[in-house]
Write a protein that holds these residues in place. Structure first.
Motif, PDB file in Angstrom:
ATOM      1  N   ASP A  79      53.367 -28.347 -49.025  1.00  0.00           N
ATOM      2  CA  ASP A  79      53.641 -29.720 -49.479  1.00  0.00           C
ATOM      3  C   ASP A  79      54.610 -30.465 -48.560  1.00  0.00           C
ATOM      4  N   ASP A  80      55.174 -29.757 -47.565  1.00  0.00           N
ATOM      5  CA  ASP A  80      56.071 -30.410 -46.609  1.00  0.00           C
ATOM      6  C   ASP A  80      55.357 -30.807 -45.313  1.00  0.00           C
ATOM      7  N   ILE A  81      54.056 -30.547 -45.231  1.00  0.00           N
ATOM      8  CA  ILE A  81      53.310 -30.859 -44.002  1.00  0.00           C
ATOM      9  C   ILE A  81      53.424 -32.347 -43.617  1.00  0.00           C
ATOM     10  N   PRO A  82      53.259 -33.295 -44.560  1.00  0.00           N
ATOM     11  CA  PRO A  82      53.388 -34.710 -44.161  1.00  0.00           C
ATOM     12  C   PRO A  82      54.774 -35.023 -43.572  1.00  0.00           C
ATOM     13  N   ARG A  83      55.824 -34.473 -44.192  1.00  0.00           N
ATOM     14  CA  ARG A  83      57.183 -34.693 -43.687  1.00  0.00           C
ATOM     15  C   ARG A  83      57.325 -34.109 -42.272  1.00  0.00           C
ATOM     16  N   TRP A  84      56.797 -32.886 -42.086  1.00  0.00           N
ATOM     17  CA  TRP A  84      56.873 -32.251 -40.777  1.00  0.00           C
ATOM     18  C   TRP A  84      56.124 -33.061 -39.715  1.00  0.00           C
ATOM     19  N   GLN A  85      54.950 -33.591 -40.087  1.00  0.00           N
ATOM     20  CA  GLN A  85      54.155 -34.344 -39.116  1.00  0.00           C
ATOM     21  C   GLN A  85      54.882 -35.606 -38.647  1.00  0.00           C
ATOM     22  N   LEU A  86      55.675 -36.225 -39.532  1.00  0.00           N
ATOM     23  CA  LEU A  86      56.473 -37.385 -39.131  1.00  0.00           C
ATOM     24  C   LEU A  86      57.553 -36.974 -38.123  1.00  0.00           C
ATOM     25  N   ILE A  87      58.211 -35.824 -38.393  1.00  0.00           N
ATOM     26  CA  ILE A  87      59.237 -35.314 -37.472  1.00  0.00           C
ATOM     27  C   ILE A  87      58.608 -34.980 -36.119  1.00  0.00           C
ATOM     28  N   ASN A  88      57.470 -34.283 -36.184  1.00  0.00           N
ATOM     29  CA  ASN A  88      56.762 -33.877 -34.968  1.00  0.00           C
ATOM     30  C   ASN A  88      56.365 -35.083 -34.120  1.00  0.00           C
TER      31      ASN A  88
END
Length: 411
Positions: free
Chosen positions: A322-331
């Motif tokens: 569920d943290d994938i969207p947050r990670w993709q923004l950081i990436n």
């Protein structure tokens, strides 16, 4: 001046050495470099920092650097008794390093005289000018002489912060200390790994990562205080010498864990983001993001605890589904090249291969390798703690102050 440089490149001494050179001490008068009227018992320089842990570290660095000239440097932060700090101020100090809450408390009681300050430094300036700290910083600035030098330092300096900073500065110079051919936001000699992991499997994964070849000291970052406390306890049960630093611990317990980590009595420090900025411990080879950071700034500061001063390091980020969207923004913001992390479990061959974990490693440290003294070998110092947080797991009463960062409730 606005100073910006990557984590671990020496910003503390970058502003500290000129600061120590500029204060007038007795040796200057004796050598004829200054007149007696330039001497002052009130502080001539002020460094404001966001966390207590960073406050003690910056103070120690400045005390070491100022020893030859006998510069008096004092740390002022909450969670410990007022009396020793007030006593030290009465005797006279040259440089004060402090957190906003306690600085305002002592200035409001007229125990701290800021009228002689000739230089102000906001360390981790983007954090200091964030909404949680801004009112306190504005009050502190209003107590200082109009004619002074103001310096802002941080690894991350968003444009909005720079424009806000100009309110306190006159024709500032913005110095960004990076190599012309180095476009990356992260330090080149920090190897980064990102895995998509299941929350139930993470403790087992971490326990195996902690047995990787060449592993030295490790910092594990969590988003919440509860998770940090839980993971620290789980690792201790698995045989690792682990300690924790988070906002639900008393100041004595926080300092005990950091001292034990610096002294090598524990080699795993589980913490919230109170330890993500500025903390410099020699020998940190791995940083593990147990939970995905809030944003790209926090990611940079977290992984900046390793790969410092030219050394190499390894950063591992475990991303929940569920943290994938947050990670993709950081990436995307940092251009890291890990938009879709590989699904990984504690038994995955690529985890062992990439992180150099010996084949057959299990999630419990073999008894033969349990050589560290552990957290209990480091004494808890009696600080005369304030704010009702003297015991582990205690909570502060409403309205308790004293310099702990209030913007980050999870820390």
């Amino acid at each position: 001046m606005i100073g910006q440089a990557k984590t671990g490149t020496g910003k503390t001494l970058g502003f500290g050495l000129p600061l120590l050179e500029r204060v007038t001490v007795s040796a200057d008068v004796e050598a004829g470099r200054a007149t007696p009227d330039k001497l002052s018992e009130a502080p001539q320089a002020l460094v404001v920092v966001p966390t207590r842990e960073l406050c003690t570290q910056v103070t120690n660095d400045l005390q070491t650097a100022g020893k030859v000239r006998d510069v008096r440097v004092l740390a002022i932060y909450g969670g410990r008794a007022y009396e020793p700090q007030v006593e030290a101020l009465k005797k006279g100090v040259d440089v004060v390093v402090g957190t906003p809450g306690r600085l305002l408390d002592l200035a409001g009681q007229r125990k701290l005289d800021l009228s002689k300050v000739r230089a102000l430094v906001l360390d981790e300036a983007d954090e200091m000018l964030d909404l949680g700290f801004l009112p306190d910083v504005e009050k502190i600035v209003s107590m200082l002489p109009v004619k002074r030098q103001t310096m802002l330092f941080s690894a991350t300096m968003p444009g909005a912060v720079v424009s806000l900073a100009r309110r306190y500065m006159s024709q500032p110079t913005h110095i960004n200390a990076t190599s012309p051919d180095d476009e990356n936001a992260t330090v080149a000699n920090t190897e980064q790994h990102v895995f998509r992991a299941h929350s139930m499997d993470k403790p087992e994964m971490v326990a195996r990562i902690l047995q990787a070849e060449g592993r030295g000291l490790v910092m594990i970052f969590c988003r919440t205080k509860r998770t940090a406390a839980d993971i620290s306890e789980q690792l201790q049960r698995r045989g690792f010498a682990a300690g924790a630093v988070h906002g639900d611990l008393g100041q004595g317990a926080r300092e005990q864990a950091l001292r034990a980590f610096r002294n090598g009595k524990v080699d795993v420090l589980v913490c919230t983001d109170v330890a993500a900025r500025g903390i410099d411990v020699e020998g940190v080879t791995h940083v593990i993001n147990y939970q995905t950071p809030e944003d790209e700034k926090t990611y940079l500061h977290r992984i900046g605890r390793t790969g410092r001063a030219g050394r190499s390091g390894t950063a591992v980020t475990l991303v929940d589904w569920d943290d994938i969207p947050r990670w993709q923004l950081i990436n995307k913001a940092l251009g890291l090249g890990f938009p879709d992390p590989a699904e990984t479990y504690s038994t995955s061959p690529h985890l062992f291969e990439e992180l150099k974990i010996p084949a057959g490693t299990k999630g419990v440290l073999p008894r033969s390798e349990r050589t560290r003294a552990g957290l209990d070998a480091e004494q808890v110092e009696d600080l005369g703690e304030t704010g009702g947080r003297g015991k582990r797991g205690g909570t502060a009463p409403a309205g308790a102050r004293g310099g702990a960062p209030r913007r980050v409730p999870r820390g």
